[in-house]
Design a protein around this motif. Structure first.
Motif, PDB file in Angstrom:
ATOM      1  N   LEU A   1       0.825  -1.214   0.000  1.00 50.29           N
ATOM      2  CA  LEU A   1       0.000   0.000   0.000  1.00 50.29           C
ATOM      3  C   LEU A   1       0.856   1.261   0.000  1.00 50.29           C
ATOM      4  CD1 LEU A   1      -2.640  -1.128   2.647  1.00 50.29           C
ATOM      5  CD2 LEU A   1      -3.002  -0.948   0.174  1.00 50.29           C
ATOM      6  N   VAL A   2       2.064   1.146   0.564  1.00 52.28           N
ATOM      7  CA  VAL A   2       2.922   2.341   0.656  1.00 52.28           C
ATOM      8  C   VAL A   2       4.181   2.214  -0.203  1.00 52.28           C
ATOM      9  CG1 VAL A   2       2.090   3.099   2.909  1.00 52.28           C
ATOM     10  CG2 VAL A   2       3.952   1.455   2.828  1.00 52.28           C
ATOM     11  N   LYS A   3       4.277   1.135  -0.967  1.00 50.50           N
ATOM     12  CA  LYS A   3       5.439   0.927  -1.833  1.00 50.50           C
ATOM     13  C   LYS A   3       5.263   1.767  -3.109  1.00 50.50           C
ATOM     14  CE  LYS A   3       8.018  -3.173  -3.164  1.00 50.50           C
ATOM     15  NZ  LYS A   3       8.477  -3.143  -4.451  1.00 50.50           N
TER      16      LYS A   3
ATOM     17  N   HIS B   1      -5.558   4.120  -0.344  1.00 52.77           N
ATOM     18  CA  HIS B   1      -4.499   4.846  -1.040  1.00 52.77           C
ATOM     19  C   HIS B   1      -3.287   5.043  -0.129  1.00 52.77           C
ATOM     20  CE1 HIS B   1      -7.727   5.630  -3.789  1.00 52.77           C
ATOM     21  NE2 HIS B   1      -6.937   6.319  -4.588  1.00 52.77           N
ATOM     22  N   LYS B   2      -2.154   5.328  -0.760  1.00 52.94           N
ATOM     23  CA  LYS B   2      -0.894   5.475  -0.021  1.00 52.94           C
ATOM     24  C   LYS B   2      -0.995   6.534   1.068  1.00 52.94           C
ATOM     25  CE  LYS B   2       4.022   6.228  -0.784  1.00 52.94           C
ATOM     26  NZ  LYS B   2       5.099   6.156  -1.781  1.00 52.94           N
ATOM     27  N   GLN B   3      -1.622   7.669   0.736  1.00 51.77           N
ATOM     28  CA  GLN B   3      -1.687   8.751   1.723  1.00 51.77           C
ATOM     29  C   GLN B   3      -2.524   8.339   2.949  1.00 51.77           C
ATOM     30  OE1 GLN B   3      -2.722   8.707  -1.421  1.00 51.77           O
ATOM     31  NE2 GLN B   3      -4.351  10.178  -1.876  1.00 51.77           N
ATOM     32  N   SER B   4      -3.542   7.513   2.739  1.00 49.62           N
ATOM     33  CA  SER B   4      -4.374   7.062   3.855  1.00 49.62           C
ATOM     34  C   SER B   4      -3.660   5.967   4.652  1.00 49.62           C
ATOM     35  CB  SER B   4      -5.701   6.529   3.341  1.00 49.62           C
ATOM     36  OG  SER B   4      -6.202   7.378   2.324  1.00 49.62           O
ATOM     37  N   ALA B   5      -2.868   5.156   3.955  1.00 47.06           N
ATOM     38  CA  ALA B   5      -2.151   4.050   4.615  1.00 47.06           C
ATOM     39  C   ALA B   5      -1.045   4.557   5.543  1.00 47.06           C
ATOM     40  CB  ALA B   5      -1.593   3.096   3.573  1.00 47.06           C
ATOM     41  N   GLN B   6      -0.812   5.889   5.539  1.00 47.71           N
ATOM     42  CA  GLN B   6       0.121   6.456   6.522  1.00 47.71           C
ATOM     43  C   GLN B   6      -0.395   6.227   7.944  1.00 47.71           C
ATOM     44  OE1 GLN B   6       3.142   7.488   5.656  1.00 47.71           O
ATOM     45  NE2 GLN B   6       2.450   6.960   3.600  1.00 47.71           N
ATOM     46  N   LEU B   7      -1.698   5.990   8.075  1.00 47.21           N
ATOM     47  CA  LEU B   7      -2.255   5.683   9.405  1.00 47.21           C
ATOM     48  C   LEU B   7      -1.530   4.497  10.026  1.00 47.21           C
ATOM     49  CD1 LEU B   7      -6.159   5.925   9.232  1.00 47.21           C
ATOM     50  CD2 LEU B   7      -4.560   7.521  10.316  1.00 47.21           C
ATOM     51  N   GLU B   8      -1.091   3.567   9.191  1.00 47.27           N
ATOM     52  CA  GLU B   8      -0.308   2.445   9.714  1.00 47.27           C
ATOM     53  C   GLU B   8       1.193   2.674   9.553  1.00 47.27           C
ATOM     54  OE1 GLU B   8      -1.212  -1.509   8.220  1.00 47.27           O
ATOM     55  OE2 GLU B   8       0.409  -2.360   9.413  1.00 47.27           O
TER      56      GLU B   8
ATOM     57  N   LEU C   1     -10.029  -1.539   7.823  1.00 53.70           N
ATOM     58  CA  LEU C   1      -9.209  -0.769   8.760  1.00 53.70           C
ATOM     59  C   LEU C   1      -9.278  -1.485  10.108  1.00 53.70           C
ATOM     60  CD1 LEU C   1      -7.434   1.664   9.481  1.00 53.70           C
ATOM     61  CD2 LEU C   1      -9.493   3.007   9.840  1.00 53.70           C
ATOM     62  N   TYR C   2      -8.122  -1.729  10.660  1.00 51.60           N
ATOM     63  CA  TYR C   2      -7.971  -2.506  11.893  1.00 51.60           C
ATOM     64  C   TYR C   2      -7.699  -1.507  13.011  1.00 51.60           C
ATOM     65  CZ  TYR C   2      -4.806  -5.586  14.779  1.00 51.60           C
ATOM     66  OH  TYR C   2      -4.133  -6.257  15.753  1.00 51.60           O
TER      67      TYR C   2
ATOM     68  N   VAL D   1      -7.270   3.983  21.369  1.00 53.29           N
ATOM     69  CA  VAL D   1      -6.580   3.422  20.201  1.00 53.29           C
ATOM     70  C   VAL D   1      -5.093   3.294  20.514  1.00 53.29           C
ATOM     71  CG1 VAL D   1      -5.970   3.808  17.784  1.00 53.29           C
ATOM     72  CG2 VAL D   1      -8.249   4.451  18.613  1.00 53.29           C
ATOM     73  N   ILE D   2      -4.532   2.089  20.309  1.00 51.92           N
ATOM     74  CA  ILE D   2      -3.072   1.993  20.384  1.00 51.92           C
ATOM     75  C   ILE D   2      -2.440   1.926  19.003  1.00 51.92           C
ATOM     76  CG2 ILE D   2      -2.751   1.202  22.751  1.00 51.92           C
ATOM     77  CD1 ILE D   2      -2.654  -1.599  21.846  1.00 51.92           C
ATOM     78  N   GLU D   3      -3.201   1.506  18.017  1.00 53.73           N
ATOM     79  CA  GLU D   3      -2.670   1.549  16.645  1.00 53.73           C
ATOM     80  C   GLU D   3      -3.795   1.383  15.638  1.00 53.73           C
ATOM     81  OE1 GLU D   3      -0.350  -1.800  15.351  1.00 53.73           O
ATOM     82  OE2 GLU D   3      -1.567  -3.208  16.486  1.00 53.73           O
ATOM     83  N   TYR D   4      -3.514   1.912  14.427  1.00 46.98           N
ATOM     84  CA  TYR D   4      -4.338   1.595  13.260  1.00 46.98           C
ATOM     85  C   TYR D   4      -3.503   0.690  12.348  1.00 46.98           C
ATOM     86  CZ  TYR D   4      -7.364   5.812  13.898  1.00 46.98           C
ATOM     87  OH  TYR D   4      -8.244   6.778  14.332  1.00 46.98           O
ATOM     88  N   ASN D   5      -4.136  -0.287  11.722  1.00 44.88           N
ATOM     89  CA  ASN D   5      -3.490  -1.017  10.632  1.00 44.88           C
ATOM     90  C   ASN D   5      -4.441  -0.992   9.445  1.00 44.88           C
ATOM     91  OD1 ASN D   5      -1.081  -1.985  12.022  1.00 44.88           O
ATOM     92  ND2 ASN D   5      -2.481  -3.244  13.208  1.00 44.88           N
ATOM     93  N   CYS D   6      -3.869  -0.808   8.246  1.00 43.45           N
ATOM     94  CA  CYS D   6      -4.722  -0.573   7.072  1.00 43.45           C
ATOM     95  C   CYS D   6      -5.002  -1.871   6.328  1.00 43.45           C
ATOM     96  CB  CYS D   6      -4.050   0.458   6.180  1.00 43.45           C
ATOM     97  SG  CYS D   6      -3.909   2.015   7.061  1.00 43.45           S
ATOM     98  N   ARG D   7      -5.377  -2.894   7.071  1.00 42.11           N
ATOM     99  CA  ARG D   7      -5.523  -4.262   6.559  1.00 42.11           C
ATOM    100  C   ARG D   7      -6.183  -5.098   7.635  1.00 42.11           C
ATOM    101  NH1 ARG D   7      -2.192  -6.370  10.220  1.00 42.11           N
ATOM    102  NH2 ARG D   7      -0.458  -5.090  10.920  1.00 42.11           N
ATOM    103  N   PHE D   8      -6.436  -6.354   7.344  1.00 40.63           N
ATOM    104  CA  PHE D   8      -6.937  -7.253   8.374  1.00 40.63           C
ATOM    105  C   PHE D   8      -5.766  -7.668   9.275  1.00 40.63           C
ATOM    106  CE2 PHE D   8     -11.317  -8.695   8.378  1.00 40.63           C
ATOM    107  CZ  PHE D   8     -11.345  -9.360   9.582  1.00 40.63           C
ATOM    108  N   GLY D   9      -6.073  -8.163  10.464  1.00 35.54           N
ATOM    109  CA  GLY D   9      -5.019  -8.642  11.364  1.00 35.54           C
ATOM    110  C   GLY D   9      -4.585 -10.048  11.002  1.00 35.54           C
TER     111      GLY D   9
END
Ligand code: AMP
Ligand code: GLY
Length: 416
Positions: A72-74, A93-100, A265-266, A278-286
């Motif tokens: 997502l960020v490559k 999108h890449k800019q949103s995946a900055q959440l992770e 969004l995880y 919230v301790i973290e966001y991940n932009c995918r399933f766990g």
């Protein structure tokens, strides 16, 4: 329908299987995939994201599903490249995946939108870190970038904090980057997964993973030694609070900041005495939560993801079983410090009451499954109640053997 899934681990094996079981039986492809995934999805001959996009265009792929976060960020970002090529993508999108990808970005986002989280200070140097810790232990230190799950240390004392600071800020183990010094929160953790389509969302079955290597949550952190999933994991009041204080402001915040989001969004949450944070966001399933959740998902996941990627959230396409699911991980000798490849795996064919998802396996020249990585397999059982699901998962996991195999015996049994 032609679907390509990006990734190669146990999570992607579970996703591919769930997509394969969708009623209109899509044709499945994977990149880079694994020997186990290849039995359900054909491998794609690509060596870069650009080649992958060209291949998807030539093959008229209907949907690209992002399993793993790194793509997502490559380069320009998987979802951005798909959009340019006119291919619907389930993944942000890449800019949103900055959440992770950036903990500094996600912390600032959380604070801007008044979403409950731990307070943190961003630092560049060892001296600044020591000043920010200010002698208060335990403290939580987080490397700002992606670090394959190894970028966070919960430090009980100055010696362990100093060791981590040396590794990250002096030896630069994860490359250049800043560090967050964060307040240590206390409470049980829960993983909430939302399928987000622009300003709408659907919550999947809540789950919890077991991060430590040994029984009773002892030993080093791992990528996850097991998971439990159920709608009953958290009560309705708590879920309502999580929706109101965390999920809804996140979805609104993404819209307000023009951060396009269609995908899972995880939300990694801690249920503290002051409420969920919230301790973290991940932009995918766990992973391994996906392996526990997917057997509970009924209906048409393929159409759900395709319509979601095209901009329409259709909750009526899927449903969630009310029971419990327990995923037990078998890991290889030496895990998590190291892992051992090439150990032959036996007993897989005797697992009859559980699903088997492969994470780190390979077929050898004789057609025998062998270990190939730290986390090797997930054995997943479902039942109406937690104790039965756990008993079944452990009973079936015990049938699978390989030299040096490790398994926690309290997955699904130890409750938080
Ligand atoms: P992360 O990579 O952000 O998921 O962090 C890995 C693990 O560190 C989490 O699952 C928690 O167990 C722990 N952790 C992260 N942040 C905190 C915090 N602020 N307080 C306590 N534990 C934390
Ligand atoms: N289960 C933790 C993760 O997927 O990051």
């Amino acid at each position: 329908m032609k679907i390509l899934v990006v990734g190669k681990g146990g999570r992607e094996h579970a996703l591919v299987r769930a997509l394969a079981e969708s009623p209109n039986q899509p044709q499945l492809y994977c990149y880079p995939g694994s020997d186990a995934i290849f039995s359900l999805a054909q491998p794609v001959p690509a060596t870069s994201l650009d080649e992958l996009i060209d291949w998807m265009t030539a093959e008229k792929i209907d949907l690209c599903v992002a399993g793993e976060e790194s793509y997502l960020v490559k380069d320009e970002g998987l979802a951005n490249l798909c959009e340019k090529a006119g291919i619907p993508c389930w993944g942000p999108h890449k800019q949103s995946a900055q959440l992770e990808a950036s903990k500094e970005f996600s912390k600032a986002f959380l604070l801007r939108h008044h979403i409950p989280t731990a307070m943190a200070t961003v630092v560049d140097t060892h001296e600044q870190a020591v000043a920010a810790i200010a002698g208060k232990y335990p403290t939580v230190l987080k490397f700002d970038g992606l670090a394959a799950g190894k970028g966070v240390a919960v430090c009980a004392d100055a010696a362990s904090a100093d060791a981590f600071l040396q590794e990250v800020l002096v030896q630069k183990r994860f490359g250049p980057g800043r560090l967050l010094v964060e307040d240590c929160l206390i409470g049980p953790e829960v993983s909430i997964f939302a399928a987000i389509v622009d300003d709408e969302y659907l919550i999947f079955t809540p789950a919890r993973d077991y991060k430590r290597a040994l029984d009773a949550d002892q030993g080093p952190n791992t990528g996850g030694m097991g998971a439990v999933a159920s709608r009953q994991l958290i009560d309705a009041d708590l879920l309502a609070t999580i929706q109101q204080q965390i999920i809804e402001p996140t979805v609104r915040g993404l819209r307000q900041e023009n951060l396009p989001y269609r995908g899972f969004l995880y939300f990694g949450l801690m249920i503290t005495p002051d409420g969920p944070k919230v301790i973290e966001y991940n932009c995918r399933f766990g992973d391994p939560e996906c392996q526990a959740v997917m057997p509970l998902v009924k209906g048409d996941l393929a159409q759900f993801c395709l319509d979601g990627a095209r901009g329409q959230l259709r909750p009526e396409l899927i449903d969630f079983s009310p029971g419990w699911s327990v995923a037990v991980i078998l890991s290889s000798a030496g895990y998590p410090e190291t892992s051992r490849n090439g150990d032959p795996i036996s007993g897989l064919e005797t697992v009859t009451h559980a699903r088997v998802y492969h994470a780190g396996t390979k077929l050898d020249a004789q057609g025998t499954w062998t270990t190939h990585g730290g986390r090797v397999l997930a054995i997943v059982a479902t039942a109406d109640d937690r104790a039965s699901a756990a008993a079944l998962a452990h009973q079936e996991a015990a049938k699978v053997q390989f030299p040096g195999s490790q398994r926690r015996s309290d997955i699904g049994i130890m409750h938080f």
